[in-house]
Design a protein around this motif. Structure first.
Motif, PDB file in Angstrom:
ATOM      1  N   ARG A 450       0.840  -1.212   0.000  1.00 25.51           N
ATOM      2  CA  ARG A 450       0.000   0.000   0.000  1.00 25.51           C
ATOM      3  C   ARG A 450       0.870   1.255   0.000  1.00 25.51           C
ATOM      4  O   ARG A 450       0.548   2.243  -0.653  1.00 25.51           O
ATOM      5  N   LYS A 451       1.988   1.212   0.735  1.00 24.89           N
ATOM      6  CA  LYS A 451       2.860   2.380   0.822  1.00 24.89           C
ATOM      7  C   LYS A 451       3.490   2.712  -0.534  1.00 24.89           C
ATOM      8  O   LYS A 451       3.641   3.878  -0.895  1.00 24.89           O
ATOM      9  N   ILE A 452       3.841   1.674  -1.296  1.00 26.47           N
ATOM     10  CA  ILE A 452       4.588   1.898  -2.541  1.00 26.47           C
ATOM     11  C   ILE A 452       3.679   1.985  -3.759  1.00 26.47           C
ATOM     12  O   ILE A 452       3.855   2.865  -4.605  1.00 26.47           O
ATOM     13  N   LEU A 453       2.663   1.083  -3.858  1.00 23.19           N
ATOM     14  CA  LEU A 453       1.817   1.041  -5.063  1.00 23.19           C
ATOM     15  C   LEU A 453       0.378   1.462  -4.807  1.00 23.19           C
ATOM     16  O   LEU A 453      -0.405   1.546  -5.756  1.00 23.19           O
ATOM     17  N   GLY A 454      -0.006   1.712  -3.542  1.00 22.92           N
ATOM     18  CA  GLY A 454      -1.343   2.227  -3.257  1.00 22.92           C
ATOM     19  C   GLY A 454      -2.422   1.169  -3.168  1.00 22.92           C
ATOM     20  O   GLY A 454      -3.580   1.490  -2.894  1.00 22.92           O
ATOM     21  N   PRO A 469       0.502  -8.934 -15.574  1.00 20.45           N
ATOM     22  CA  PRO A 469       0.134  -8.270 -16.838  1.00 20.45           C
ATOM     23  C   PRO A 469      -0.552  -6.923 -16.631  1.00 20.45           C
ATOM     24  O   PRO A 469      -0.394  -6.016 -17.451  1.00 20.45           O
ATOM     25  N   LEU A 470      -1.314  -6.767 -15.524  1.00 19.25           N
ATOM     26  CA  LEU A 470      -2.026  -5.509 -15.288  1.00 19.25           C
ATOM     27  C   LEU A 470      -1.100  -4.402 -14.787  1.00 19.25           C
ATOM     28  O   LEU A 470      -1.235  -3.247 -15.208  1.00 19.25           O
ATOM     29  N   LEU A 471      -0.158  -4.740 -13.896  1.00 17.66           N
ATOM     30  CA  LEU A 471       0.613  -3.703 -13.220  1.00 17.66           C
ATOM     31  C   LEU A 471       1.997  -3.479 -13.811  1.00 17.66           C
ATOM     32  O   LEU A 471       2.533  -2.377 -13.713  1.00 17.66           O
ATOM     33  N   MET A 472       2.586  -4.495 -14.426  1.00 14.11           N
ATOM     34  CA  MET A 472       3.954  -4.334 -14.922  1.00 14.11           C
ATOM     35  C   MET A 472       3.964  -3.592 -16.246  1.00 14.11           C
ATOM     36  O   MET A 472       3.080  -3.778 -17.080  1.00 14.11           O
ATOM     37  N   LYS A 506      -1.617   2.784  -8.087  1.00 12.02           N
ATOM     38  CA  LYS A 506      -3.080   2.836  -8.170  1.00 12.02           C
ATOM     39  C   LYS A 506      -3.565   4.121  -8.821  1.00 12.02           C
ATOM     40  O   LYS A 506      -4.618   4.143  -9.474  1.00 12.02           O
ATOM     41  N   ASN A 507      -2.783   5.196  -8.697  1.00 16.86           N
ATOM     42  CA  ASN A 507      -3.156   6.467  -9.323  1.00 16.86           C
ATOM     43  C   ASN A 507      -2.745   6.564 -10.792  1.00 16.86           C
ATOM     44  O   ASN A 507      -2.939   7.588 -11.431  1.00 16.86           O
ATOM     45  N   GLY A 508      -2.136   5.492 -11.332  1.00 16.44           N
ATOM     46  CA  GLY A 508      -1.774   5.456 -12.750  1.00 16.44           C
ATOM     47  C   GLY A 508      -0.329   5.792 -13.045  1.00 16.44           C
ATOM     48  O   GLY A 508       0.123   5.625 -14.181  1.00 16.44           O
ATOM     49  N   SER A 509       0.426   6.260 -12.066  1.00 16.99           N
ATOM     50  CA  SER A 509       1.832   6.610 -12.304  1.00 16.99           C
ATOM     51  C   SER A 509       2.701   5.350 -12.265  1.00 16.99           C
ATOM     52  O   SER A 509       2.324   4.325 -11.698  1.00 16.99           O
ATOM     53  N   TRP A 510       3.896   5.446 -12.888  1.00 16.76           N
ATOM     54  CA  TRP A 510       4.820   4.311 -12.932  1.00 16.76           C
ATOM     55  C   TRP A 510       5.901   4.480 -11.867  1.00 16.76           C
ATOM     56  O   TRP A 510       6.483   5.550 -11.717  1.00 16.76           O
ATOM     57  N   HIS A 511       6.161   3.403 -11.140  1.00 15.83           N
ATOM     58  CA  HIS A 511       7.188   3.402 -10.108  1.00 15.83           C
ATOM     59  C   HIS A 511       8.278   2.391 -10.490  1.00 15.83           C
ATOM     60  O   HIS A 511       7.982   1.253 -10.873  1.00 15.83           O
ATOM     61  N   TRP A 512       9.527   2.818 -10.352  1.00 14.30           N
ATOM     62  CA  TRP A 512      10.659   1.920 -10.560  1.00 14.30           C
ATOM     63  C   TRP A 512      10.885   1.113  -9.281  1.00 14.30           C
ATOM     64  O   TRP A 512      10.966   1.677  -8.179  1.00 14.30           O
ATOM     65  N   LEU A 513      10.993  -0.216  -9.415  1.00 11.31           N
ATOM     66  CA  LEU A 513      11.149  -1.099  -8.266  1.00 11.31           C
ATOM     67  C   LEU A 513      12.388  -1.974  -8.439  1.00 11.31           C
ATOM     68  O   LEU A 513      12.635  -2.509  -9.527  1.00 11.31           O
ATOM     69  N   ASP A 514      13.141  -2.121  -7.345  1.00 13.90           N
ATOM     70  CA  ASP A 514      14.316  -3.002  -7.324  1.00 13.90           C
ATOM     71  C   ASP A 514      13.905  -4.285  -6.595  1.00 13.90           C
ATOM     72  O   ASP A 514      13.484  -4.242  -5.433  1.00 13.90           O
ATOM     73  N   CYS A 515      13.983  -5.450  -7.283  1.00 12.77           N
ATOM     74  CA  CYS A 515      13.453  -6.704  -6.760  1.00 12.77           C
ATOM     75  C   CYS A 515      14.588  -7.675  -6.443  1.00 12.77           C
ATOM     76  O   CYS A 515      15.514  -7.858  -7.255  1.00 12.77           O
ATOM     77  N   ILE A 516      14.504  -8.310  -5.249  1.00 10.57           N
ATOM     78  CA  ILE A 516      15.408  -9.397  -4.861  1.00 10.57           C
ATOM     79  C   ILE A 516      14.523 -10.593  -4.519  1.00 10.57           C
ATOM     80  O   ILE A 516      13.651 -10.499  -3.648  1.00 10.57           O
ATOM     81  N   GLU A 517      14.723 -11.728  -5.204  1.00 11.48           N
ATOM     82  CA  GLU A 517      13.835 -12.881  -5.043  1.00 11.48           C
ATOM     83  C   GLU A 517      14.651 -14.155  -4.844  1.00 11.48           C
ATOM     84  O   GLU A 517      15.803 -14.252  -5.300  1.00 11.48           O
ATOM     85  N   ASP A 537      11.479   0.604  -3.485  1.00 10.01           N
ATOM     86  CA  ASP A 537      11.066   1.643  -4.428  1.00 10.01           C
ATOM     87  C   ASP A 537      12.268   2.540  -4.748  1.00 10.01           C
ATOM     88  O   ASP A 537      12.826   3.193  -3.863  1.00 10.01           O
ATOM     89  N   ILE A 538      12.685   2.547  -6.039  1.00  9.10           N
ATOM     90  CA  ILE A 538      13.832   3.375  -6.457  1.00  9.10           C
ATOM     91  C   ILE A 538      13.386   4.445  -7.441  1.00  9.10           C
ATOM     92  O   ILE A 538      14.174   4.926  -8.244  1.00  9.10           O
ATOM     93  N   THR A 539      12.081   4.802  -7.377  1.00  9.68           N
ATOM     94  CA  THR A 539      11.540   5.793  -8.318  1.00  9.68           C
ATOM     95  C   THR A 539      12.258   7.135  -8.190  1.00  9.68           C
ATOM     96  O   THR A 539      12.653   7.752  -9.193  1.00  9.68           O
ATOM     97  N   ALA A 540      12.431   7.594  -6.957  1.00  8.53           N
ATOM     98  CA  ALA A 540      13.086   8.894  -6.748  1.00  8.53           C
ATOM     99  C   ALA A 540      14.518   8.863  -7.290  1.00  8.53           C
ATOM    100  O   ALA A 540      14.990   9.827  -7.905  1.00  8.53           O
ATOM    101  N   GLN A 541      15.187   7.747  -7.062  1.00  6.58           N
ATOM    102  CA  GLN A 541      16.567   7.601  -7.557  1.00  6.58           C
ATOM    103  C   GLN A 541      16.594   7.656  -9.081  1.00  6.58           C
ATOM    104  O   GLN A 541      17.447   8.341  -9.673  1.00  6.58           O
ATOM    105  N   LYS A 542      15.643   6.946  -9.720  1.00  6.06           N
ATOM    106  CA  LYS A 542      15.574   6.936 -11.192  1.00  6.06           C
ATOM    107  C   LYS A 542      15.257   8.326 -11.724  1.00  6.06           C
ATOM    108  O   LYS A 542      15.812   8.752 -12.740  1.00  6.06           O
ATOM    109  N   GLN A 543      14.327   9.012 -11.055  1.00  2.00           N
ATOM    110  CA  GLN A 543      13.972  10.357 -11.509  1.00  2.00           C
ATOM    111  C   GLN A 543      15.168  11.292 -11.408  1.00  2.00           C
ATOM    112  O   GLN A 543      15.414  12.118 -12.300  1.00  2.00           O
TER     113      GLN A 543
END
Length: 933
Positions: A450-454, A469-472, A506-517, A537-543
């Motif tokens: 919720r904090k990152i993608l709403g 498929p919906l979010l990526m 959720k608001n339609g904007s794109w967020h850059w995410l760093d994933c470790i799995e 969330d690395i959106t601010a870093q990417k921006q």
């Protein structure tokens, strides 16, 4: 991590269907008592049914056989009567005589016929036919003289054979009956004709009517074609059991077996009752038999017994509904069902009594334990009534109480640990999740989602297998499918998978995410089932990275632009000095030249120096943002001027021009448009450098409120991946960037031509569109708005209808004569009739405003001299705070500053150049209305 999948879904309990002991006892007793009894009853009912069926079939077959024999005897007896009539001496003599002799015997002959009818009441209308089938004598007068040679009975008996017909309907009498015919022979054996006796159908029908089967009469007689010729229900007479064959229809029609349709001469053809299977059985088998069939008349199953006649091709059918002979069996069945029901009730009562002492205590225990939840404590005293005894059930309750208390203590300990872990997980700013890569859905996610993608965890899980498929991002999704997803199946348990993706908020904007799995759960065969991952969330870093890159690119571009501006300014200054010398000397030469040929050459030189001056202006435009200088001119003439300039470059190219007639003059900067056309046509010439059949087509036309210019060539085309880059500064596909050898090597590109073209077009509020296919063609379409020199009739009507202001005093500040002339005509002529003063610069505008009292000011921003439009505005506001002022400018700097001005001054507005006349007038009216308010 990497644990085996034991197929236990977390958070779900297996649902078990429980059956009480009492119910089990009831089921057991029912199975032991009811099943054997029901089986015996069912067997006896089946045997009874089969026996009743056999008896009914035997009875029906016997009854049909006896009836068939009886009808056979009746026909034989009546055939004998017909033979006696044929041998009567009076009859033979009457048939032998002719002429007068026949007339003498006629009375005696009729008496013989009458006596025959009197002695045989079942007969009607006996008659005598000659050898040609003509009726010589008959008690039915209407038949005398009729020709009956077409009848079967005549055709057979005239050959010497006695004949018994089917039941026929008389053509004249329209009465049913059986014809019994016999040849009439002389003493020498010569066939003189035939006699005919008409046996009434009622005689045979009475035999059928008297047959009683059960409560209903369902016996009937059919002929060789399956047509009913005797039936208790007279409405069913002359209907066929099944569909008649074409041969039968033809025979019935030609012999008029059943007469004609009433009041017509049309043969009566029997209609089918739809019992084709019954008809086939009865007509195809000679022996007596029975057949079960479904009747479409009463929609019931019937048993039919049938037998064929020996003397005739008829069959007797005795029919009985199956329900009639099964009625007694149904009564037995009812008694059996009642007996089984009574036994069932008794068995259930016994079972309940036996189970009561076991079922109720056990149910008490299970219901009490089932109510126990993590939030409610178990109280052993709640089942004291069960555990207080000394039997096995009481002991079971005591053990169960101890187990529940122990489990509750363990669950409380686990719940506290779980809450502690969840608190730590949810405090994380990152997303922690478990994802099923087989079912392709989220299994778990913490509050970080919720904090990152709403989205809430519930919303994420509801997306199911459509989550990724919906979010990526589509581009990242392709990479994920082709590269990331296959890595899951190659990764060991302790290895990590790193990747970066863009996901939609959720608001339609794109967020850059760093994933470790890493692998969390595996299938029994060792293949990965679920993954555990952490998302940061690395959106601010990417921006920040993008902004830094853009800043670097902008700085580099600005530096390049500054260099180009310096070079362009120096070149323009030096080139203008050269042009000034040429222009001055050319003008002096024209003053003293008297030779027409030389004068023509000098004029050409002078025109080209003017054009050269305009080109130096556009050279400066590469680096400077200049506002267009508007004039009205003919676009077709401007294109021809450019083509003339490029005449030498166009010598080997086929040029096609399609100019639409009546195109209005274009209000634009002639130099900018000329420079645009030069760039566009020069690019087409370059694109044709390797073409075998070079061709350029130029079209002009009007579309809605725009002037359109199309420049199309059949050259090398532009690759699709570069279409979006052609307007960028420094971008070129020529020279060193020509990787496909589409241009000749001597052709170079600066990368600024199309950039300036787009800038010029947009400054004129126009658009430019390109269509290209590599190796075939390229077409550019430029659309520029039409600005009329005066209002159209429709616009004048619109203004008269709307709230407009007339006979005002207006100050028009505009340095472009082409624009000021149009504005002056609009404001001063019908229907406005305003008084208008024109100021070509800022100083004149201030002087006029000081001397006169104006109602409105139309103000250009870019003005020659030291005072621009903003300076004039500030001077006016010192004198008058409320006079409406309309700015007109396309200058970018001004468009930014006007926003702040409009916030502080409600009596100003602006329009971008060029603007339509109607928009200009509406802008003035809008400000005037606001000023009055």
């Amino acid at each position: 991590m990497g644990k085996k999948n034991e197929h236990i879904m977390p958070g779900k309990k297996k649902q078990i269907v429980r059956i009480s002991i009492g119910r089990k006892l009831i089921i057991a007793f029912l199975l032991l008592s009811i099943v054997p009894m029901s089986t015996v009853a069912y067997y006896n009912l089946i045997q009874s049914r089969n026996e009743l069926n056999r008896l009914a079939k035997s009875e029906l077959a016997d009854l049909s056989r006896h009836t068939a024999r009886f009808i056979d005897q009746l026909l034989v007896e009546n055939q004998r009567n017909a033979a006696n009539l044929a041998g009567n001496p009076t009859i033979v003599q009457f048939m032998s005589e002719s002429g007068q002799g026949s007339l003498i015997l006629k009375e005696k002959t009729y008496q013989v016929l009458q006596n025959f009818v009197d002695n045989h009441p079942d007969y009607n209308a006996p008659g005598l036919f000659d050898a040609n089938g003509i009726v010589l004598a008959s008690l039915t007068d209407i038949l005398v003289g009729k020709n009956r040679s077409f009848r079967d009975y005549f055709q057979i008996s005239i050959k010497g054979q006695p004949y018994i017909s089917d039941i026929l309907v008389g053509r004249s009498t329209r009465q049913p009956g059986v014809f019994l015919s016999h040849p009439v022979k002389s003493s020498q054996g010569e066939i003189l004709g035939i006699n005919i006796a008409w046996l009434k159908a009622d005689t045979i029908w009475k035999i059928i009517d008297d047959i009683h089967v059960g409560k209903k009469k369902l016996a009937y007689l059919i002929d060789q074609d399956g047509v009913i010729i005797a039936h208790p229900n007279r409405d069913l007479l002359y209907h066929s059991l099944g569909k008649l064959s074409p041969e039968s229809v033809s025979t019935i029609s030609s012999t008029l077996r059943f007469g004609t349709i009433q009041n017509t001469k049309t043969p009566l053809i029997p209609e089918s009752l739809g019992m084709d299977q019954l008809a086939y059985k009865v007509l195809s088998i000679r022996e007596s038999d029975t057949f079960r069939y479904y009747s479409p008349i009463d929609y019931k199953y019937h048993i039919a017994g049938y037998s064929r006649l020996e003397k005739q091709t008829w069959a007797v059918v005795v029919d009985l509904p199956e329900s009639e002979f099964l009625a007694s069996l149904n009564r037995i069945k009812t008694v059996a069902y009642i007996s089984i029901g009574l036994v069932t009730i008794i068995t259930v009562m016994i079972s309940i009594l036996l189970a009561k002492t076991i079922t109720f205590p056990v149910r008490r225990l299970t219901e009490t334990v089932a109510k126990v939840t993590p939030s409610t404590l178990f109280n052993p005293s709640s089942i004291a009534d069960v555990t207080s005894g000394n039997d096995e059930i009481a002991y079971l309750g005591q053990v169960l109480s101890e187990m529940v208390l122990s489990l509750q203590a363990s669950e409380e300990n686990l719940r506290e640990k779980k809450q502690f872990i969840e608190s730590i997980v949810n405090l994380s700013p990152d997303i922690l999740y478990i994802y099923d890569i087989i079912d392709k859905k989220n299994v778990y996610s913490n509050n970080g989602i919720r904090k990152i993608l709403g989205f809430s965890s519930k919303e994420i899980q509801e997306m199911g297998n459509k989550l990724i498929p919906l979010l990526m991002h589509p581009d990242d999704f392709k990479f994920y499918l082709n590269h990331t997803y296959p890595r899951y199946f190659k990764t060991a348990d302790n290895d990590s998978i790193f990747h970066q993706v863009r996901m939609k908020h959720k608001n339609g904007s794109w967020h850059w995410l760093d994933c470790i799995e890493m692998i969390y759960l595996r299938e029994p065969d060792g293949s990965p089932k679920q993954i555990f991952g952490v998302i940061h969330d690395i959106t601010a870093q990417k921006q920040a990275e993008n902004e830094k890159l853009k800043a670097e690119q902008y700085a580099a571009n600005q530096e390049k632009q500054a260099i180009v501006g310096q070079i362009a300014g120096k070149m323009a200054h030096d080139f203008n000095n050269i042009l000034g010398i040429i222009m001055g000397n050319t003008e002096l030469s024209l003053l003293y030249c008297n030779d027409p040929e030389i004068t023509k050459i000098l004029e050409l030189i002078f025109d080209q120096t003017i054009r050269g001056k305009n080109l130096t202006k556009n050279l400066v435009a590469f680096a400077k943002d200049q506002e267009p200088k508007y004039e009205f001119f003919n676009i077709s003439e401007k294109i021809d001027l450019v083509l003339k300039l490029l005449k030498k470059d166009l010598e080997q190219i086929k040029l096609i021009k399609e100019y639409e007639q009546g195109i209005p003059d274009l209000l634009a900067d002639p130099g900018m448009i000329e420079h645009t056309l030069i760039n566009m046509i020069q690019n087409s010439i370059h694109a044709l450098s390797n073409s075998g059949h070079p061709e350029i087509m130029i079209r002009t036309y009007c579309l809605a409120d725009t002037i359109c210019i199309e420049i199309e060539d059949n050259g090398c085309g532009i690759p699709e991946e570069h279409i979006k880059n052609i307007y960028e500064q420094s971008f070129t596909l020529k020279g060193k960037q020509d990787k496909t050898s589409s241009y000749k090597k001597i052709i170079k590109g600066t990368g600024y031509g199309m950039s300036n073209v787009k800038k010029y077009i947009e400054q004129h509020k126009g658009t430019i569109r390109v269509e290209s296919e590599v190796g075939l063609s390229t077409k550019f379409t430029i659309s520029l708005p039409i600005i009329n020199k005066e209002l159209t009739t429709e616009e004048k009507k619109e203004i008269l209808i709307s709230k407009s202001y007339f006979s005002k005093y207006i100050l028009l500040v505009e340095d472009e004569p082409g624009i000021s002339d149009v504005q002056y005509k609009l404001l001063s002529k019908e229907p406005f009739n305003n008084k208008v003063d024109i100021a070509p610069n800022g100083q004149v505008a201030i002087d006029l405003f000081e001397r006169n009292t104006y109602d409105f000011v139309s103000l250009d921003y870019i003005l020659p001299g030291e005072i621009n439009g903003l300076g004039v505005y500030r001077h006016i506001r010192k004198k008058n705070q409320n006079i409406p002022i309309l700015f007109l400018s396309g200058n970018i700097e001004f468009l930014e500053s006007i926003k702040e001005l409009k916030q502080n001054d409600a009596h100003i507005d602006h329009l971008s150049k060029p603007c339509r006349n109607i928009d200009y007038i509406n802008g003035i009216n809008k400000l005037m209305a606001m000023a009055l308010v």
